[in-house]
Design a protein around this motif. Structure first.
Motif, short mmCIF file in Angstrom:
data_model
loop_
_atom_site.label_atom_id
_atom_site.label_comp_id
_atom_site.label_asym_id
_atom_site.label_seq_id
_atom_site.Cartn_x
_atom_site.Cartn_y
_atom_site.Cartn_z
N THR A 290 1.02 -1.14 0.01
CA THR A 290 0.07 0.13 0.11
C THR A 290 0.88 1.15 -0.18
O THR A 290 0.37 2.29 -0.22
N GLU A 291 2.20 1.04 0.20
CA GLU A 291 3.13 2.31 0.03
C GLU A 291 3.94 2.31 -1.11
O GLU A 291 4.93 2.96 -1.20
N HIS A 292 3.19 1.94 -2.11
CA HIS A 292 3.98 1.88 -3.42
C HIS A 292 4.15 3.33 -3.68
O HIS A 292 5.36 3.58 -4.50
N GLU A 293 3.25 4.24 -3.88
CA GLU A 293 3.77 5.53 -4.27
C GLU A 293 4.81 6.20 -3.38
O GLU A 293 5.42 7.04 -4.01
N ASN B 116 0.69 -6.66 10.35
CA ASN B 116 1.46 -6.62 9.30
C ASN B 116 1.36 -5.50 8.10
O ASN B 116 0.79 -6.00 7.27
N ALA B 117 1.45 -4.22 8.29
CA ALA B 117 1.39 -3.28 7.41
C ALA B 117 2.11 -2.12 7.79
O ALA B 117 2.66 -2.07 8.87
N PHE C 100 20.07 -1.51 -3.26
CA PHE C 100 19.17 -0.43 -2.34
C PHE C 100 18.00 -0.65 -2.34
O PHE C 100 17.35 -0.17 -3.30
N PRO C 101 17.22 -1.64 -1.43
CA PRO C 101 15.79 -1.87 -1.73
C PRO C 101 14.99 -0.68 -1.03
O PRO C 101 14.50 -0.83 0.05
N VAL C 102 14.62 0.29 -1.84
CA VAL C 102 13.64 1.42 -1.45
C VAL C 102 12.22 0.96 -1.45
O VAL C 102 11.56 1.55 -2.21
N LEU C 103 12.21 0.09 -0.65
CA LEU C 103 10.51 -0.54 -0.85
C LEU C 103 10.29 -0.38 0.81
O LEU C 103 10.62 -0.76 1.68
N HIS C 104 8.79 0.18 0.90
CA HIS C 104 8.19 0.38 2.12
C HIS C 104 7.14 -0.62 2.19
O HIS C 104 6.40 -1.01 1.07
N GLY C 105 7.02 -1.28 3.24
CA GLY C 105 5.86 -2.21 3.67
C GLY C 105 5.96 -3.55 3.16
O GLY C 105 7.15 -4.05 3.19
N LYS C 106 4.76 -4.28 2.85
CA LYS C 106 4.95 -5.55 2.58
C LYS C 106 5.57 -6.16 1.24
O LYS C 106 5.80 -5.23 0.45
N ASP C 107 6.06 -7.17 1.27
CA ASP C 107 7.03 -7.62 0.14
C ASP C 107 8.15 -6.64 -0.23
O ASP C 107 8.22 -6.60 -1.53
N GLY C 108 8.90 -6.11 0.44
CA GLY C 108 9.83 -5.30 0.30
C GLY C 108 10.71 -4.86 1.74
O GLY C 108 12.03 -4.81 1.83
#
Length: 356
Positions: A15-18, A190-191, A99-107
Motif C-alpha cells: 500500500t506504500e507503493h507511491e 503486518n502493514a 538499495f531496496p527502497v521498498l516500504h511495507g509488505k513484500d519489500g
C-alpha cells in the motif's frame, strides 16, 4: 576507479507503493555517480519487475507501461540482473549492491532481503530476521518488551488475534473491553505507514475497525489509545554493534492520528526538528531507539517512533526502511546532525559491504 553497479529497487506491491516511488528519486539524485553506476528497477503493484531509465517516467508513472523486464536472479555465482527486452532478447548484468527502497509488505518485511541473501548480493537495510520482526507489530512488541523495561520504557497495552478467532466476535470484544478502555486503536499487525489503522470509540466502531484491519492482514492488534506527543528518532549502524542515533523530531499531525493520508496528503501535517523537550527526555528516547534497534537485530538504518505522555516515554513502532521523501523524518534528522543527503546515502551504501 571502476564504478560499482548499484540497483535501486522501488515501487512494490504494498500500500506504500507511491511513497517508494517518491523516496527512490531522492536517493537516486543523492548517489555519487562517480562511484556508482545506477540501475533502477520498478516493481508494479501486480508484481512486474521493469527496468527504468528516466526519472521523468517515475514522476509521471509511465514506467509501468514498459514491456521490458528486469529481475534479480537468486544464483549466487551470477549475482546478476536478467534483462528481458520487449522482443524476447536477453542479457545479464553483474551487480555489486542493492538499495531496496521498498516500504511495507513484500519489500520491508524480509522477503526481498531473503532473495538478496540467497544471491549473495550486498544490500542496504536490515536483514531478513529484523525486517520480518519489525514489520509485524505483534512480534515487535514481543521482541522489545524486556529490553525496554530494563531502561524504564513501556509500550502500549494490547491484545492480538487472528482472522479465525474473529469468528467468535463476542469473545474477542469481551476480551478487549476487559483489558482496555475505549477509545482503542485497531491495527493490522503486518502493514506499513498506518495503513488499515482505525480508532474505535465504542463496540460498533470496534467491529468496523477490525474488519478494516483484516482487509489488510490476517492478524490484528488492538491497542490502548495514548494521549501524547508523537516523537521520532533515526538510527544508523554501519558496523555490527555500533549504533548512531539522531536527535529527536516531533510529528504534528493535522488529523486525529498520523495515518497514511495525514502523513502524505494533508499539507497541514508538519514535522518539528526542534521539539520543546528536556535534554533528559531526548536522551531517554535516543537510548530507547538504540535499544529497540538492537533488540530486533537491526542493521544499517531504521526510524523508531515513540509517544511522550507527560514525562513518560512510550514505544510505538520501528520502521526498517523509512521514507526518503521531502517530508520524511529520517533524512531530515540526520541532516540536522550534519549529514547532507549525499553523505547519508553514501554511508548507507557503504554499510551494505559491512553486513555481519
Amino acid at each position: 576507479m571502476m564504478r560499482k553497479t548499484l540497483v535501486l529497487l522501488f515501487g512494490g506491491q504494498s500500500t506504500e507503493h507511491e511513497v517508494s516511488c517518491r523516496s527512490v528519486l531522492t536517493i537516486k539524485r543523492a548517489v555519487n555517480q562517480e562511484k556508482y553506476k545506477v540501475l533502477c528497477i520498478g516493481i508494479t503493484k501486480s508484481g512486474e519487475w521493469i527496468p527504468v531509465e528516466k526519472e521523468e517516467s517515475i514522476e509521471d508513472g509511465s514506467w509501468k507501461e514498459s514491456a521490458e523486464r528486469a529481475m534479480i536472479l537468486p544464483d549466487a555465482k551470477l549475482s546478476s540482473v536478467l534483462f528481458l527486452g520487449k522482443n524476447g532478447e536477453s542479457h545479464l548484468e553483474k551487480i555489486d549492491v542493492v538499495f531496496p527502497v521498498l516500504h511495507g509488505k513484500d519489500g520491508e518485511d524480509g522477503t526481498i532481503q531473503g532473495l538478496l541473501e540467497i544471491a549473495r548480493i550486498p544490500y542496504v537495510g536490515c536483514g531478513v530476521l529484523s525486517s520480518a520482526i519489525s514489520m509485524d507489530k505483534v512480534y515487535t512488541k514481543m521482541a522489545v518488551e524486556k529490553p525496554l523495561a530494563k531502561i524504564g520504557v513501556r509500550q502500549a497495552k494490547y491484545i492480538s488475534f487472528v482472522r479465525s478467532q474473529w469468528e467468535n466476535q463476542e469473545k474477542i470484544i469481551s476480551k478487549v473491553e476487559a483489558a482496555l478502555s475505549y477509545p482503542v486503536f485497531v491495527k493490522p499487525s503486518n502493514a506499513g505507514s498506518s495503513c488499515g489503522v482505525s480508532k474505535a470509540k465504542d463496540r460498533e466502531a470496534l467491529k468496523k475497525a477490525v474488519e478494516n484491519a483484516l482487509s489488510v492482514d490476517r492478524r490484528v492488534l488492538v491497542e490502548e489509545s495514548i494521549t501524547g506527543r508523537e516523537l521520532e528518532c533515526a538510527v544508523f549502524s554501519g558496523k555490527e554493534g555500533q549504533v548512531e542515533s539522531s536527535s529527536v523530531g516531533e510529528i504534528l499531525a493535522a488529523a486525529e492520528f498520523y495515518d497514511y493520508d495525514a502523513k502524505y496528503n494533508n499539507p497541514d501535517s508538519k514535522t518539528e526538528l526542534h521539539p520543546d523537550i528536556s535534554g533528559e527526555i531526548e536522551e531517554k528516547i535516543r537510548k530507547a531507539a538504540e535499544t529497540v534497534f538492537l533488540a530486533v537485530d537491526g542493521f544499517s538504518l531504521s526510524r523508531v517512533d515513540f509517544f511522550l505522555s507527560g514525562e513518560e516515554v512510550i514505544f510505538n513502532e520501528i520502521n526498517t526502511m523509512p521514507g526518503f521523501t521531502s517530508i520524511s523524518m529520517y533524512p531530515m534528522l540526520f541532516k540536522k546532525k550534519g549529514y547532507s543527503i549525499e553523505e547519508l546515502v553514501e554511508k548507507l551504501l557503504e554499510s551494505a559491504f559491512h553486513r555481519p
